[in-house]
Design a protein around this motif. Structure first.
Motif, short mmCIF file in Angstrom:
data_model
loop_
_atom_site.label_atom_id
_atom_site.label_comp_id
_atom_site.label_asym_id
_atom_site.label_seq_id
_atom_site.Cartn_x
_atom_site.Cartn_y
_atom_site.Cartn_z
N GLU A 27 38.13 -21.63 16.18
CA GLU A 27 37.39 -21.07 17.30
C GLU A 27 36.49 -22.13 17.94
OE1 GLU A 27 37.42 -19.84 14.20
OE2 GLU A 27 38.48 -17.92 14.36
N MET A 28 35.91 -21.78 19.07
CA MET A 28 34.97 -22.66 19.75
C MET A 28 33.68 -22.78 18.96
SD MET A 28 35.66 -21.58 23.74
CE MET A 28 35.75 -19.80 23.42
N ASP A 29 32.94 -23.84 19.20
CA ASP A 29 31.69 -24.11 18.49
C ASP A 29 30.70 -22.97 18.70
OD1 ASP A 29 29.80 -26.19 17.19
OD2 ASP A 29 28.73 -25.58 19.00
N VAL A 59 45.57 -20.93 25.00
CA VAL A 59 46.29 -20.76 23.73
C VAL A 59 46.25 -22.08 22.98
CG1 VAL A 59 48.47 -20.14 22.63
CG2 VAL A 59 47.80 -19.03 24.79
N GLY A 60 45.48 -22.11 21.90
CA GLY A 60 45.38 -23.35 21.13
C GLY A 60 44.03 -23.52 20.49
N ASP A 61 43.64 -24.77 20.29
CA ASP A 61 42.41 -25.12 19.59
C ASP A 61 41.19 -24.85 20.47
OD1 ASP A 61 40.74 -26.20 17.67
OD2 ASP A 61 41.16 -28.28 18.22
N GLY A 62 40.12 -24.37 19.87
CA GLY A 62 38.87 -24.16 20.60
C GLY A 62 38.13 -25.48 20.78
N ASN A 63 38.74 -26.38 21.54
CA ASN A 63 38.26 -27.76 21.64
C ASN A 63 37.34 -27.97 22.84
OD1 ASN A 63 40.00 -27.74 23.84
ND2 ASN A 63 41.56 -29.02 22.88
N ASN A 64 37.13 -29.23 23.19
CA ASN A 64 36.23 -29.57 24.29
C ASN A 64 36.68 -28.97 25.62
OD1 ASN A 64 38.46 -31.26 24.34
ND2 ASN A 64 37.30 -33.15 24.61
N VAL A 65 37.99 -28.95 25.85
CA VAL A 65 38.51 -28.38 27.10
C VAL A 65 38.29 -26.88 27.12
CG1 VAL A 65 40.60 -28.00 28.48
CG2 VAL A 65 40.20 -30.23 27.40
N ALA A 66 38.62 -26.21 26.03
CA ALA A 66 38.41 -24.76 25.95
C ALA A 66 36.95 -24.40 26.16
CB ALA A 66 38.90 -24.24 24.59
N GLN A 67 36.06 -25.18 25.60
CA GLN A 67 34.63 -24.87 25.73
C GLN A 67 34.15 -25.02 27.17
OE1 GLN A 67 33.30 -25.73 21.13
NE2 GLN A 67 32.70 -27.25 22.65
#
Length: 311
Positions: free
Chosen positions: A184-186, A154-162
């Motif tokens: 969203e993620m890249d 739940v949050g930003d599609g950042n480096n951790v999410a990717q």
């Protein structure tokens, strides 16, 4: 030469072996056994960005494995005083591997391109593979297995999410990103994930309550990462309905666990009540940074030990 710039650098079989190795080494430590698997080996920690968990976990882990580490800060002049080829090739004369924490992923790619020593990504703007290793190790410990589990970020599609999206695809777990529109993620990263793992169960939703309905673990991270401070006000507005709080937790199964890669901005992306609550595994998760990375280091630098000690 084996590098670990992202989880794309290893196979699912490699990943599972690293996790098993981490588990074995952790069990040995708990029993008071600290085998000198990497005796006389040295790693460098080349960091552009501040760190608590990454630095201390690698330093402590390497010491427990019988090796040593050298912290290299801005004073070594990386990217400033000499050509990247000269810096990297000389560093490779002194150390067995380097852990690099860089602002841009292109910098760890450049470091690895000279093949002077194995390079481990300690965090970049694109991905954070060492964090993902610790996260899955935690899920495995909590549930007894990671197989088939549903991880919701739940949050930003950042480096951790990717990195989490990729590791879930590799392990046939289900991954959901719950984020505001526009965060969203890249798309290039996700296209690469889908190409490598076409059966991956990776999705994006914009309703956090719906996203966590079947979650085994709910994960969050800061809304504004280092380097995004100019966007802080806009991000707080965009993410205000994506806080991991008691209300959102109640929308998930009672068995759901809470994860956060830390550092946290308490009261922003997560409340004190949740981060300190009975469903939180955040401290265990942070501790597993060291254990997961020990598994990685042994896999990269002490493969012979694995063949004799890890099933």
């Amino acid at each position: 030469m084996q590098h670990f710039l992202s989880l794309f650098d290893i196979s699912p079989d490699d990943l599972q072996l690293i996790l098993r190795t981490a588990g074995v080494v952790k069990q040995k430590l708990a029993a008071g056994d600290r085998p000198n698997i990497l005796k006389n080996q040295v790693i460098a920690l080349l960091f552009e960005k501040p760190s608590l968990r990454t630095r201390v976990s690698f330093e402590a882990g390497m010491a427990q494995l019988g090796g040593e580490s050298l912290f290299l800060g801005s004073d070594v002049g990386w990217g400033k005083r000499e050509a990247p080829s000269d810096f990297t090739n000389v560093l490779g004369q002194f150390v067995d591997a380097v852990v690099c924490r860089a602002k841009q992923h292109s910098k760890v790619e450049l470091l690895a391109s000279f093949n002077a020593m194995p390079v481990i990504n300690g965090l970049t703007d694109l991905c954070h593979p060492c964090q993902a290793l610790a996260d899955i190790l935690t899920i495995e410990e909590v549930f007894g297995s990671y197989a088939g589990k549903h991880l919701v970020f739940v949050g930003d599609g950042n480096n951790v999410a990717q990195s989490l999206a990729l590791i879930c695809a590799m392990l046939k777990m289900r991954f959901t990103l719950a984020c505001p529109d526009g965060y969203e993620m890249d798309s290039d990263w996700m296209a690469k994930v889908q190409a490598a793992y076409p059966d991956a169960e990776v999705e994006t939703q914009h309703d956090p309550a719906a996203a966590v309905k079947t979650a085994d673990a709910i994960y969050t991270d800061v809304w504004t990462s280092m380097g995004q401070e100019a966007e802080m006000v806009a991000r707080r507005q965009a993410f205000k309905d994506f806080q991991l709080n008691k209300t959102l937790l109640q929308a998930a199964p009672a068995s759901a666990r809470v994860l956060h890669c830390l550092p946290a901005v308490r009261g922003e992306e997560i409340t004190d009540e949740v981060i300190d609550g009975d469903q939180s595994d955040i401290v265990r998760q942070a501790g597993n940074r060291m254990h997961a990375q020990k598994g990685l280091l042994v896999w990269m630098l002490g493969r012979d030990w694995i063949s004799k000690n890890v099933v």
